[in-house]
Design an enzyme around this catalytic site. Structure first.
Site, PDB file in Angstrom:
ATOM      1  CG  HIS A   6      15.923   6.259  23.236  1.00 50.22           C
ATOM      2  ND1 HIS A   6      15.065   7.266  23.586  1.00 50.22           N
ATOM      3  CD2 HIS A   6      17.175   6.777  23.349  1.00 50.22           C
ATOM      4  CE1 HIS A   6      15.737   8.352  23.876  1.00 50.22           C
ATOM      5  NE2 HIS A   6      17.023   8.089  23.746  1.00 50.22           N
ATOM      6  NE  ARG A   7      16.309   8.865  27.107  1.00 53.27           N
ATOM      7  CZ  ARG A   7      15.771  10.069  27.210  1.00 53.27           C
ATOM      8  NH1 ARG A   7      14.905  10.323  28.163  1.00 53.27           N
ATOM      9  NH2 ARG A   7      16.104  11.034  26.372  1.00 53.27           N
ATOM     10  CD  GLU A  33      20.428   5.710  24.442  1.00 55.89           C
ATOM     11  OE1 GLU A  33      21.156   6.709  24.385  1.00 55.89           O
ATOM     12  OE2 GLU A  33      19.449   5.635  25.222  1.00 55.89           O
ATOM     13  CG  ASP A  35      21.068   8.276  28.292  1.00 57.60           C
ATOM     14  OD1 ASP A  35      21.577   8.706  27.244  1.00 57.60           O
ATOM     15  OD2 ASP A  35      19.866   7.931  28.383  1.00 57.60           O
ATOM     16  CG  HIS A  48      18.430  11.414  29.266  1.00 60.18           C
ATOM     17  ND1 HIS A  48      18.045  12.737  29.327  1.00 60.18           N
ATOM     18  CD2 HIS A  48      18.824  11.202  27.988  1.00 60.18           C
ATOM     19  CE1 HIS A  48      18.183  13.290  28.141  1.00 60.18           C
ATOM     20  NE2 HIS A  48      18.650  12.391  27.303  1.00 60.18           N
ATOM     21  CD  GLU A 107      23.691  10.037  24.641  1.00 56.99           C
ATOM     22  OE1 GLU A 107      22.610   9.470  24.379  1.00 56.99           O
ATOM     23  OE2 GLU A 107      23.847  11.277  24.596  1.00 56.99           O
ATOM     24  CE  LYS A 109      22.143  12.086  27.081  1.00 55.40           C
ATOM     25  NZ  LYS A 109      22.006  12.862  25.834  1.00 55.40           N
ATOM     26  CG  ASP A 229      11.352   6.990  23.157  1.00 58.26           C
ATOM     27  OD1 ASP A 229      12.580   6.801  23.255  1.00 58.26           O
ATOM     28  OD2 ASP A 229      10.826   8.117  23.238  1.00 58.26           O
TER      29      ASP A 229
HETATM   30  O1  G3P Z   1      20.707   7.444  20.575  1.00 58.54           O
HETATM   31  C1  G3P Z   1      20.889   8.747  20.910  1.00 58.54           C
HETATM   32  C2  G3P Z   1      19.752   9.256  21.715  1.00 58.54           C
HETATM   33  O2  G3P Z   1      19.762   8.636  22.952  1.00 58.54           O
HETATM   34  C3  G3P Z   1      19.827  10.717  21.814  1.00 58.54           C
HETATM   35  O3  G3P Z   1      18.896  11.304  22.612  1.00 58.54           O
HETATM   36  O4  G3P Z   1      18.329  12.651  24.547  1.00 58.54           O
HETATM   37  O5  G3P Z   1      18.045  10.220  24.646  1.00 58.54           O
HETATM   38  O6  G3P Z   1      20.266  11.154  24.739  1.00 58.54           O
HETATM   39  P1  G3P Z   1      18.914  11.338  24.203  1.00 58.54           P
HETATM   40 CA    CA Z   2      20.707   8.712  25.117  1.00 55.62          CA
END
Ligand code: G3P
Ligand code: CA
Length: 244
Positions: A6-7, A33, A35, A48, A107, A109, A229
């Site tokens: 995640h990120r 992942e 954004d 993000h 993602e 955003k 994370d």
């Molecule tokens: O996988 C979705 C997740 O990234 C959602 O949370 O706040 O990191 O966009 P966020």
């Molecule tokens: Ca995200």
């Protein structure tokens, strides 16, 4: 079981930077992942928040800054001095710099739908449609993606709510998505089974630190993946179970 960093490896490195992505890949993780936001001059950047305040030494809305201005910002020093000098990557740079075997769980955003065609165009320019998955909490974007690029897999990210399993399945059908993305706390055996019966994947989000037990619960429920994370912890669990 998809271990989706995640990120990037964001519990230890500055999120959404190439450093964070490379460190996740070094763990043996195959999915990242990230954004996407839009700059004032229409470039897709990997960020993000809507502002650059939290994760850079600058301030202001990304949508009010040009790519040149964004590139002048330090995107690593906010976390630790050792990471100073990291830059916010563009979406193109992420596709160019990261090994083509890596799946980019991307993602959307940015506000509004005007940037969607640009996302598809950048993916086409890099011939990357087999290594990008599109996701969004802004569900109205997802049928647009499917219309513009039917081959791109899409994921509906779901805020935690009180909707029933059947309502989630119906929503997925309506949006023509391939994957349901509930918060990990909303994942139940009933949801996983119903999604699979409807030919949908389930991938959970929200897994942070100290959540090995929760990761194990999700694996045992049969989820198809999760963003975390701490991809190092998930990778260890998957290896110990012969799943990676
Ligand atoms: O996988 C979705 C997740 O990234 C959602 O949370 O706040 O990191 O966009 P966020
Ligand atoms: Ca995200």
């Amino acid at each position: 079981m998809m271990n989706i960093a995640h990120r990037g490896f964001s519990s230890q490195y500055p999120e959404n930077t190439l450093l964070s992505f490379h460190k996740a890949i070094d763990l043996g993780v195959g999915l990242l992942e990230l954004d996407l936001q839009l700059t004032r001059d229409g470039h897709l950047i990997v960020l993000h928040d809507k502002t650059v305040d939290r994760t850079t030494d600058g301030s202001g809305q990304a949508a009010d800054l040009t790519l040149d201005e964004i590139k002048g910002l330090d995107a690593g020093g906010w976390l630790a001095p050792d990471f100073a000098g990291e830059r916010i990557p563009t979406f193109m740079e992420a596709m160019e710099e990261l090994d083509p075997s890596i799946i980019l769980v991307t993602e959307l955003k940015f506000t509004g739908n005007d940037g969607i065609q640009g996302v598809i165009d950048r993916i086409d320019e890099r011939d990357a449609s087999d290594r990008v998955v599109i996701s969004s909490f802004d569900l109205a974007k997802l049928p647009i993606v499917k219309t513009l690029a039917p081959g791109l897999p899409t994921t509906a990210l779901l805020k935690t709510d009180e909707t029933t399993t059947q309502e989630k399945i119906d929503l997925a059908r309506e949006l023509k998505v391939d994957t349901l993305g509930p918060r990990y706390t909303d994942v139940t055996q009933e949801l996983v089974d119903a999604a699979h019966a409807a030919d949908l994947l389930v991938r959970a989000w929200g897994l942070g630190r100290d959540q090995g037990e929760e990761m194990t619960r999700l694996i045992e429920l049969g989820v198809d993946g999760m963003t975390t994370d701490c991809p190092d912890i998930l990778q260890r669990i998957l290896v110990s179970r012969g799943l990676a």
